[in-house]
Write an enzyme that holds these catalytic residues in place. Structure first.
Site, PDB file in Angstrom:
ATOM      1  N   GLY A   1      56.597   7.627  -8.545  1.00 29.53           N
ATOM      2  CA  GLY A   1      56.639   6.284  -7.965  1.00 29.53           C
ATOM      3  C   GLY A   1      55.989   6.202  -6.611  1.00 29.53           C
ATOM      4  O   GLY A   1      55.390   5.181  -6.269  1.00 29.53           O
TER       5      GLY A   1
ATOM      6  N   MET B   1      51.007   2.854 -12.418  1.00 29.17           N
ATOM      7  CA  MET B   1      52.439   2.549 -12.408  1.00 29.17           C
ATOM      8  C   MET B   1      52.644   1.096 -12.820  1.00 29.17           C
ATOM      9  O   MET B   1      51.939   0.204 -12.349  1.00 29.17           O
ATOM     10  CB  MET B   1      53.013   2.764 -11.015  1.00 29.17           C
ATOM     11  CG  MET B   1      52.859   4.181 -10.510  1.00 29.17           C
ATOM     12  SD  MET B   1      53.632   4.377  -8.895  1.00 29.17           S
ATOM     13  CE  MET B   1      52.919   5.940  -8.397  1.00 29.17           C
TER      14      MET B   1
ATOM     15  N   MET C   1      52.327   6.160 -15.794  1.00 34.41           N
ATOM     16  CA  MET C   1      53.758   6.028 -15.518  1.00 34.41           C
ATOM     17  C   MET C   1      54.155   4.615 -15.971  1.00 34.41           C
ATOM     18  O   MET C   1      54.388   3.704 -15.169  1.00 34.41           O
ATOM     19  CB  MET C   1      54.038   6.247 -14.030  1.00 34.41           C
ATOM     20  CG  MET C   1      53.890   7.708 -13.622  1.00 34.41           C
ATOM     21  SD  MET C   1      53.807   7.972 -11.850  1.00 34.41           S
ATOM     22  CE  MET C   1      52.039   7.793 -11.609  1.00 34.41           C
TER      23      MET C   1
ATOM     24  N   GLY D   1      53.851   8.397  -3.276  1.00 35.30           N
ATOM     25  CA  GLY D   1      53.224   9.585  -2.705  1.00 35.30           C
ATOM     26  C   GLY D   1      54.011   9.995  -1.474  1.00 35.30           C
ATOM     27  O   GLY D   1      54.959   9.322  -1.060  1.00 35.30           O
ATOM     28  N   GLY D   2      53.640  11.121  -0.886  1.00 34.63           N
ATOM     29  CA  GLY D   2      54.218  11.554   0.385  1.00 34.63           C
ATOM     30  C   GLY D   2      55.647  12.057   0.310  1.00 34.63           C
ATOM     31  O   GLY D   2      56.350  12.130   1.313  1.00 34.63           O
TER      32      GLY D   2
ATOM     33  N   SER E   1      44.845  12.547  -5.795  1.00 30.00           N
ATOM     34  CA  SER E   1      45.358  11.286  -6.344  1.00 30.00           C
ATOM     35  C   SER E   1      44.878  10.110  -5.507  1.00 30.00           C
ATOM     36  O   SER E   1      45.068  10.095  -4.280  1.00 30.00           O
ATOM     37  CB  SER E   1      46.889  11.283  -6.333  1.00 30.00           C
ATOM     38  OG  SER E   1      47.353   9.956  -6.533  1.00 30.00           O
TER      39      SER E   1
ATOM     40  N   MET F   1      55.975  16.973 -13.165  1.00 33.49           N
ATOM     41  CA  MET F   1      56.192  16.229 -11.919  1.00 33.49           C
ATOM     42  C   MET F   1      57.034  17.080 -10.970  1.00 33.49           C
ATOM     43  O   MET F   1      58.093  17.585 -11.353  1.00 33.49           O
ATOM     44  CB  MET F   1      56.910  14.906 -12.197  1.00 33.49           C
ATOM     45  CG  MET F   1      56.065  13.867 -12.916  1.00 33.49           C
ATOM     46  SD  MET F   1      54.520  13.518 -12.078  1.00 33.49           S
ATOM     47  CE  MET F   1      55.120  12.778 -10.558  1.00 33.49           C
TER      48      MET F   1
ATOM     49  N   GLY G   1      47.781  14.066  -3.070  1.00 37.15           N
ATOM     50  CA  GLY G   1      47.350  12.765  -2.529  1.00 37.15           C
ATOM     51  C   GLY G   1      47.327  12.855  -1.009  1.00 37.15           C
ATOM     52  O   GLY G   1      46.269  12.965  -0.389  1.00 37.15           O
ATOM     53  N   SER G   2      48.530  12.868  -0.444  1.00 36.77           N
ATOM     54  CA  SER G   2      48.641  12.878   1.034  1.00 36.77           C
ATOM     55  C   SER G   2      47.887  14.044   1.666  1.00 36.77           C
ATOM     56  O   SER G   2      47.159  13.853   2.636  1.00 36.77           O
ATOM     57  CB  SER G   2      50.113  12.978   1.444  1.00 36.77           C
ATOM     58  OG  SER G   2      50.897  12.172   0.626  1.00 36.77           O
TER      59      SER G   2
ATOM     60  N   ASP H   1      46.975   7.410 -10.572  1.00 38.70           N
ATOM     61  CA  ASP H   1      48.420   7.205 -10.784  1.00 38.70           C
ATOM     62  C   ASP H   1      48.709   5.757 -11.154  1.00 38.70           C
ATOM     63  O   ASP H   1      48.830   4.894 -10.301  1.00 38.70           O
ATOM     64  CB  ASP H   1      49.191   7.605  -9.518  1.00 38.70           C
ATOM     65  CG  ASP H   1      49.449   9.089  -9.492  1.00 38.70           C
ATOM     66  OD1 ASP H   1      49.240   9.710  -8.435  1.00 38.70           O
ATOM     67  OD2 ASP H   1      49.849   9.639 -10.542  1.00 38.70           O
TER      68      ASP H   1
ATOM     69  N   ASP I   1      52.209  17.747  -9.909  1.00 39.93           N
ATOM     70  CA  ASP I   1      51.922  16.490  -9.198  1.00 39.93           C
ATOM     71  C   ASP I   1      53.094  16.095  -8.314  1.00 39.93           C
ATOM     72  O   ASP I   1      54.165  15.752  -8.807  1.00 39.93           O
ATOM     73  CB  ASP I   1      51.678  15.415 -10.278  1.00 39.93           C
ATOM     74  CG  ASP I   1      51.435  14.033  -9.707  1.00 39.93           C
ATOM     75  OD1 ASP I   1      51.151  13.131 -10.506  1.00 39.93           O
ATOM     76  OD2 ASP I   1      51.537  13.846  -8.479  1.00 39.93           O
ATOM     77  N   GLY I   2      52.814  16.191  -6.979  1.00 33.33           N
ATOM     78  CA  GLY I   2      53.823  15.631  -6.076  1.00 33.33           C
ATOM     79  C   GLY I   2      54.266  16.599  -5.006  1.00 33.33           C
ATOM     80  O   GLY I   2      54.845  17.641  -5.313  1.00 33.33           O
TER      81      GLY I   2
HETATM   82  C1  DX5 Z   1      54.100  10.053  -7.778  1.00 34.26           C
HETATM   83  C2  DX5 Z   1      52.643  10.341  -7.667  1.00 34.26           C
HETATM   84  C3  DX5 Z   1      52.437  11.288  -6.495  1.00 34.26           C
HETATM   85  C4  DX5 Z   1      51.019  11.444  -6.075  1.00 34.26           C
HETATM   86  C5  DX5 Z   1      50.836  12.678  -5.219  1.00 34.26           C
HETATM   87  O1  DX5 Z   1      54.345   9.197  -8.834  1.00 34.26           O
HETATM   88  O2  DX5 Z   1      52.152  10.874  -8.881  1.00 34.26           O
HETATM   89  O3  DX5 Z   1      52.993  12.530  -6.861  1.00 34.26           O
HETATM   90  O4  DX5 Z   1      50.174  11.496  -7.094  1.00 34.26           O
HETATM   91  O5  DX5 Z   1      51.401  12.367  -4.032  1.00 34.26           O
HETATM   92  P1  DX5 Z   1      51.444  13.362  -2.799  1.00 34.26           P
HETATM   93  O6  DX5 Z   1      50.400  14.431  -2.992  1.00 34.26           O
HETATM   94  O7  DX5 Z   1      51.140  12.481  -1.627  1.00 34.26           O
HETATM   95  O8  DX5 Z   1      52.820  13.912  -2.822  1.00 34.26           O
HETATM   96 ZN    ZN Z   2      50.343  11.475 -10.922  1.00 39.79          ZN
END
Ligand code: DX5
Ligand code: ZN
Length: 216
Positions: A142, A37, A68, A144-145, A8, A137, A198-199, A35, A176-177
Site C-alpha cells: 500500500g 493499487m 495489488m 512505500g517507505g 518502483s 512482500m 522505491g525510496s 505498483d 518488495d518493500g
Molecule cells: C508497497 C509497495 C512498496 C514499494 C517499494 O505496496 O510495493 O513496497 O514498491 O517501496 P520502498 O522501496 O520505498 O519500501
Molecule cells: Zn510492488
C-alpha cells in the site's frame, strides 16, 4: 544468480514518470516495477494500465506490473495491451492456475505474490504451475517507505529451497518493500535475486551508484 534491480515508480515524481523511467534506465535499472493499487485490495489508489501505456515509449526495460487489486483477471488484458512484460498477481485475490492459463495466452511473463502474513507454502502451487517469478512482500502493501519485515528472510530461504526441489533452482524470486543498501545483502544471501526498491533509489543523491550498490 544475476541480481536484477527493479526500482518502483511508486516513489517517483508522478508529474513526470516518463522522464523518471528514462532516468532509471540510464542509471542501470534492470526492470521498472509498477505498483498498481485499486483502493480495494489495498487502501491507496495509484494508477492503472494507462500509466503503463504512458511510460512504455520512454524505456526499453521490462515493465514489471505488480497488481495489488481485487479481481486481477479483469485487468490483465488491459496491462498486456498497454505494454506490460510481466504481470504479478496476489495469491490472496485469485485462483492462480486459472489465471495463469489466461495470462499465458498473452505471451507475457506471469508471476505470483504473497503478503507478509501469508504462509510461504501458499505460493508453492504457483511455482508448480510454471510461474516466471515469485514476489514476496517484505512490507504490508500500500505504501512505500516502510520498514523491511525481517521474517521475510526465512520465507525467501524456504521458497528458494522449494524451487531447488521443484527442479527450477534459478527461478526469479523478487522481494518488495523496505529494501535498502543496509539490508539488501541479507535479502540476496537468503536467496532473492530481483530487488524492488522505491525510496532507496529515488531518495538517492547518486541513483547509478545506489543501483550498483543494491546489485552488490
Ligand atoms: C508497497 C509497495 C512498496 C514499494 C517499494 O505496496 O510495493 O513496497 O514498491 O517501496 P520502498 O522501496 O520505498 O519500501
Ligand atoms: Zn510492488
Amino acid at each position: 544468480m544475476n541480481i536484477k534491480i527493479a526500482p518502483s515508480i511508486l516513489a517517483s515524481d508522478f508529474s513526470r514518470v516518463g522522464e523518471e523511467v528514462a532516468l532509471l534506465e540510464k542509471n542501470g535499472a534492470d526492470l521498472i516495477h509498477c505498483d498498481v493499487m485499486d483502493g480495494n485490495f489495498v487502501p491507496p489508489i495509484t494508477f492503472g494500465a494507462q500509466m503503463v501505456r504512458a511510460i512504455r515509449p520512454h524505456t526499453k526495460l521490462p515493465l514489471d506490473c505488480h497488481l495489488m487489486t481485487l479481481h486481477p483477471e479483469t485487468h490483465v488484458e488491459d496491462f498486456v495491451r498497454a505494454g506490460a512484460d510481466n504481470i504479478t498477481v496476489h495469491v490472496e485475490t485469485c485462483e492462480i492456475p486459472t489465471l495463469f492459463k489466461k495470462i499465458a495466452t498473452y505471451g507475457v511473463k506471469m508471476s505470483a505474490v504473497i503478503n507478509p502474513e501469508t504462509a510461504v507454502e501458499k505460493v508453492f502451487p504457483a511455482v508448480e504451475e510454471g510461474a516466471d517469478m515469485i514476489l514476496l512482500m517484505s512490507v504490508h502493501p500500500g505504501w512505500g517507505g516502510q520498514k523491511f519485515i525481517p521474517e521475510t528472510l526465512k520465507k525467501i530461504e524456504i521458497l528458494r529451497d522449494f524451487c531447488v526441489k521443484c527442479g527450477c533452482p534459478a527461478l526469479d524470486i523478487e522481494v518488495d518493500g523496505g529494501i535498502t543498501e543496509e539490508n539488501v545483502k541479507d535479502v540476496i544471501a537468503a536467496g532473492a535475486n530481483v530487488i524492488v526498491a522505491g525510496s532507496a533509489v529515488f531518495r538517492s543523491k547518486d541513483m547509478a551508484a545506489t543501483i550498483a550498490r543494491l546489485r552488490g
